[in-house]
Design a protein around this motif. Structure first.
Motif, PDB file in Angstrom:
ATOM      1  N   CYS A   6       0.847  -1.197   0.000  1.00 43.62           N
ATOM      2  CA  CYS A   6       0.000   0.000   0.000  1.00 43.62           C
ATOM      3  C   CYS A   6       0.886   1.251   0.000  1.00 43.62           C
ATOM      4  N   ALA A  12      -0.744   4.154   2.868  1.00 42.48           N
ATOM      5  CA  ALA A  12      -0.218   4.459   4.195  1.00 42.48           C
ATOM      6  C   ALA A  12       0.129   3.248   5.042  1.00 42.48           C
ATOM      7  N   CYS A  13      -0.144   2.023   4.582  1.00 45.02           N
ATOM      8  CA  CYS A  13       0.160   0.870   5.425  1.00 45.02           C
ATOM      9  C   CYS A  13       1.013  -0.149   4.678  1.00 45.02           C
ATOM     10  N   HIS A  32      -8.551  -0.812  -2.007  1.00 42.70           N
ATOM     11  CA  HIS A  32      -8.178  -0.822  -0.596  1.00 42.70           C
ATOM     12  C   HIS A  32      -8.248   0.594  -0.027  1.00 42.70           C
ATOM     13  N   HIS A  44      -4.619   6.916   5.942  1.00 40.86           N
ATOM     14  CA  HIS A  44      -4.996   6.731   4.535  1.00 40.86           C
ATOM     15  C   HIS A  44      -5.656   7.984   3.982  1.00 40.86           C
TER      16      HIS A  44
HETATM   17 ZN   LIG Z   1      -3.249   0.730   3.212  1.00 35.65          ZN
END
Ligand SMILES: [Zn+2]
Length: 78
Positions: A6, A12-13, A32, A44
């Motif tokens: 991601c 962000a993850c 996602h 996110h």
């Molecule tokens: Zn993510």
């Protein structure tokens, strides 16, 4: 199949996506992103805001997309 996270895709993850084409993996990360957006995930949301800023500049967006595509293509096949 190749793997990108991601984060690598402007998110962000560390969730990993697996796909055989960049278009496919970009779609998965978008999906996602939408889910996380609905969950109001702060990190996110921030990442999405950045992407939206980028989208206001088609040239910069195109550049970003091309760079990510190259990054994807340089990855080893799993
Ligand atoms: Zn993510």
């Amino acid at each position: 199949m190749k793997t990108m996270t991601c984060k690598q895709l402007g998110g962000a993850c560390d969730k990993a996506f697996h796909a055989s084409s960049f278009e496919e993996i970009a779609g998965m990360s978008k999906q996602h992103g939408m889910e996380m957006f609905q969950k109001n995930d702060a990190e996110h949301l921030q990442a999405m805001n950045k992407m939206q800023e980028l989208m206001k500049k088609p040239e910069a967006m195109k550049q970003w997309f091309e760079n990510k595509k190259k990054e994807f293509e340089a990855l080893p096949e799993m």
